[in-house]
Design a protein around this motif. Structure first.
Motif, short mmCIF file in Angstrom:
data_model
loop_
_atom_site.label_atom_id
_atom_site.label_comp_id
_atom_site.label_asym_id
_atom_site.label_seq_id
_atom_site.Cartn_x
_atom_site.Cartn_y
_atom_site.Cartn_z
N GLU A 1 56.72 56.36 59.53
CA GLU A 1 57.22 55.47 58.50
C GLU A 1 58.60 54.90 58.89
N ALA B 1 58.18 52.23 61.39
CA ALA B 1 57.66 51.02 60.74
C ALA B 1 58.78 50.27 60.00
N ASP C 1 60.72 48.39 62.57
CA ASP C 1 59.96 47.23 63.02
C ASP C 1 60.03 46.09 62.00
N TYR C 2 60.10 46.44 60.71
CA TYR C 2 60.21 45.41 59.67
C TYR C 2 61.47 44.56 59.88
N TYR D 1 53.74 42.10 55.82
CA TYR D 1 54.08 43.36 56.50
C TYR D 1 54.09 44.52 55.50
N GLN E 1 51.45 47.76 55.15
CA GLN E 1 51.89 49.16 55.20
C GLN E 1 51.33 49.95 54.03
#
Length: 735
Positions: free
Chosen positions: A478, A481, A484-485, A495, A499
């Motif tokens: 998480e 992620a 990456d956002y 996005y 998720q």
């Protein structure tokens, strides 16, 4: 009347209740709202509703309550962790003629009266905080009666039930017991806006596996029902209704700035441009205070809000935000506004540790109808140090097996209930972590909460290391992620929805919101004025935070053979630190200085200048210096003491010396009683030859303070040696 006619009549009656609830004569139920209500009222089933914030989940359970009450059912019990939401729900319920009350930590004086009203059938809806479920009196006396008589059970924020949920709470695990105790045929509704497929599957399976079933079947199939269903081993399928998680009123964007002063300056320059009133989320309590103070100095009407804010002040601040009396509350995640709030923006100063948690926070904006045509703005201002804060919170995960075994052994050996305070000295855990662990052990059946504390059940218990490792691994995924956002060039809402395993975007990966900065619907300037940056830098560079002295010894010290109790007399005076580790200004430099693997050495120039600035403002009146010895950073502490001696023109007369190096420097660091015991063994006061502190005011110097107990015991030793005053000074403090 035919089944179809009865269903039509029930829906007509449901929409009459809906119109009374929302105060609009044209209000109609969504198809999924009706599907959930029909499952609860007609089929008496269990349902999980995963829908975006503002979709109308509360309308489902209030309308279902009115229909069930008309059929003679008992009151609805709603379990919700959000006190602000509870207050708003009670007000909304009253508009529809529903008598709703709440039992939580803020209205203890009303509990007896409310319980009597519930027994007398005067209450339609009871809202309960999850913490009540683990209170012995409530669990043993009230909960069984509620389970036997309630007409509908609602679990709000249902992702908290699941280990995999971003906000798992041990108190929510008690709900499983409540579900098992419900009579057959009592409908259950679980709701959440933030559950990915893994959490959805987990919660729906828990609902199904705890259901008592009388007879066969599971209710009629709803026409056109294409929703997923989860079959549990004990009974009927759970109806799962997952809808689109798009928030059409939100415009998402990211502004990447290099320094803390630039991020503060951006807020100062651009806060007034944000529509209406809103929230500025920070990752730490210290940051809320620092940011709010700076923004007020720049003329913005803001206030700080956190879990440390007094309850009466919380209520006043929440209302001021709803009424638009402040531009923003600068808050931690403790702020969860109810559905009646109409907020025009959310700004995150620092990124939450998962896209799911972020989606929940930004969902506070854009709920009401009083918004500009373009909608609410959502801005993320990330920082490199966010990862340090994530790592700190990750360190508070479920304790190591040996600490759990020590706790179970201590309870078994005692043979009687022990309060958390009495148990704390025997286990090397902070009180909050110990309390959380005991709640998990309670649900697992290894301990039981009773009046007077906790007792061992004697049942065998297995440490599920594999599960804890899987959860930790999921948290790391998480976090990646979330990182990456920040750099993603694709649609922001796409996005976040992906998720959350939103079925609509999984079926249509080419979908775009058209509203975010990557889609071109939001333009965010990264420009900041030179004046704002300068003022922010001045504010962040201003060193000096108080180091509050310990005034009371930990409770239960006698249990570990230490005869200290009550007030510390006299205590040390209030001291100073350059900054907290979590502060925006000097915090990053101090974290780097004390990072694992950092080399020992003299005080860095920037920190030395900050120390001089702090001393010039503070001007402590002292006659001598005693320095706390450090095995890990001997050069740092020696250089610090020597520099202070030169600047203040007072001698270094002694050391708070390490006399038993077999006791580690961090031994007992998470538990006050254990820490006192460890420091007593490890350290002692050693004055130089012919040196004395008799009648002197002593500056007690250390590199950092975490628990404060080493400084406290050093101060006691100095007072015993005749010191007239003890003033602590450290480079950094953890809190």
């Amino acid at each position: 009347m035919t089944t179809e006619a009865a269903s039509t009549a029930t829906r007509d009656r449901a929409e009459e209740h809906l119109r009374a609830l929302v105060g609009r004569p044209d209000a109609r139920l969504y198809d999924d709202q009706w599907a959930a209500i029909a499952a609860l009222v007609v089929d008496r089933r269990r349902a999980l509703v995963v829908q975006r914030t503002g979709w109308g989940k509360s309308a489902v359970y209030f309308v279902a309550t009115l229909l069930l009450r008309e059929q003679g059912s008992g009151p609805t019990v709603i379990i919700s962790p959000l006190l602000a939401l509870m207050r708003n729900q009670i007000a909304a319920a009253e508009r529809a003629g529903i008598r709703a009350v709440t039992v939580n930590s803020t209205n203890v004086e009303q509990w007896d009266q409310l319980h009597a009203e519930i027994r007398d059938g005067q209450v339609d809806v009871l809202l309960v905080s999850p913490e009540r479920l683990n209170n012995p009196g409530f669990r043993d006396e009230v909960l069984p009666r509620l389970a036997a008589t309630c007409g509908l059970l609602v679990v709000d924020e249902a992702h908290c039930i699941s280990d995999w949920g971003h906000d798992f709470r041990p108190d929510y695990r008690r709900i499983r017991t409540l579900l098992q105790d419900l009579p057959a045929g009592i409908p259950v509704l679980a709701t959440t806006a933030t559950a990915n497929q893994r959490v959805t599957d987990d919660v729906s399976e828990q609902l199904a596996s705890t259901e008592r079933v009388s007879g066969e079947g599971g209710g009629s199939q709803l026409p056109g029902d294409s929703s997923r269903r989860a079959a549990g081993p004990a009974g009927r399928e759970t109806l799962v209704l997952r809808g689109s998680l798009d928030r059409e009123s939100l415009r998402l964007g990211v502004v990447r700035l290099t320094t803390a002063e630039q991020r503060l300056a951006w807020l100062a320059d651009h806060l007034s441009e944000q529509p209406g009133s809103g929230i500025v989320y920070c990752l730490t309590v210290a940051a809320t205070q620092e940011v709010a103070d700076y923004l007020r100095s720049r003329g913005h009407a803001v206030a700080a809000y956190s879990g440390q804010t007094e309850q009466t002040e919380r209520l006043a601040l929440e209302q001021a935000l709803i009424d638009g009396e402040v531009k923003a509350l600068v808050a931690t995640s403790a702020l969860g506004m109810g559905f009646d709030a109409s907020l025009g923006f959310v700004v995150n100063l620092g990124a939450p540790n998962s896209p799911v948690a972020y989606y929940q926070q930004v969902g506070r904006a854009g709920r009401g109808g009083d918004l500009p045509p373009e909608g609410a703005s959502v801005v993320l201002l990330p920082a490199i140090e966010d990862r340090d804060i994530w790592a700190y919170f990750a360190s508070l995960a479920f304790p190591r097996e040996e600490l759990v075994r020590e706790t179970l052994a201590a309870l078994a050996e005692e043979g009687r209930p022990l309060s958390t305070a009495a148990l704390e000295p025997r286990v090397d855990l902070s009180r909050n972590r110990l309390e959380t662990m005991l709640k998990v052990l309670d649900v697992d059946g290894a301990v039981r909460r009773v009046r007077g504390g906790w007792e061992s059940t004697g049942r065998p218990w297995d440490y599920d290391a594999e599960r804890y490792a899987r959860v930790a691994a999921a948290r790391e995924v998480e976090q990646r992620a979330m990182l990456d956002y920040l750099t993603s060039e694709e649609c922001r809402m796409l996005y976040l929805r992906r998720q959350l395993d939103d079925p609509e975007v999984l079926a249509d990966p080419g979908w775009r919101c058209g509203r975010c900065d990557n889609c071109g619907g939001l333009t965010l300037s990264a420009e900041v004025s030179t004046e704002a940056v300068s003022q922010a830098a001045d504010r962040l560079a201003r060193p000096g935070v108080p180091v509050e002295p310990r005034k009371l010894w930990p409770t239960g010290m006698a249990a570990i053979g230490i005869g200290l109790s009550g007030k510390i007399n006299p205590p040390a005076e209030e001291g100073r630190a350059i900054a907290r580790f979590t502060d925006l200004g000097h915090g990053p430099a101090l974290r780097a200085l004390f990072a694992a693997g950092a080399e020992d050495g003299p005080v860095p120039d920037g920190i030395a200048r900050a120390m001089v600035g702090m001393l010039q403002d503070w001007r402590p009146e002292v006659d001598a210096i005693v320095v706390a010895e450090s095995e890990q950073r001997p050069q740092l502490t020696a250089d610090l003491a020597a520099g202070l001696s030169r600047f203040l023109q007072v001698p270094v007369v002694g050391r708070w010396a390490v006399v038993d190096p077999t006791v580690g420097p961090d031994r007992g660091a998470t538990n006050s009683a254990q820490r006192v015991a460890a420091v007593q063994r490890r350290c002692a006061l050693r004055l130089g030859e012919h040196a004395s502190v008799d009648g002197a005011r002593v500056l007690l110097v250390d590199d950092r303070t975490v628990t404060g107990w080493s400084m406290t015991l050093a101060a006691v030793a100095l007072y015993d040696a005749g010191a007239a005053g003890v003033v602590p000074l450290v480079l950094a403090t953890s809190g």
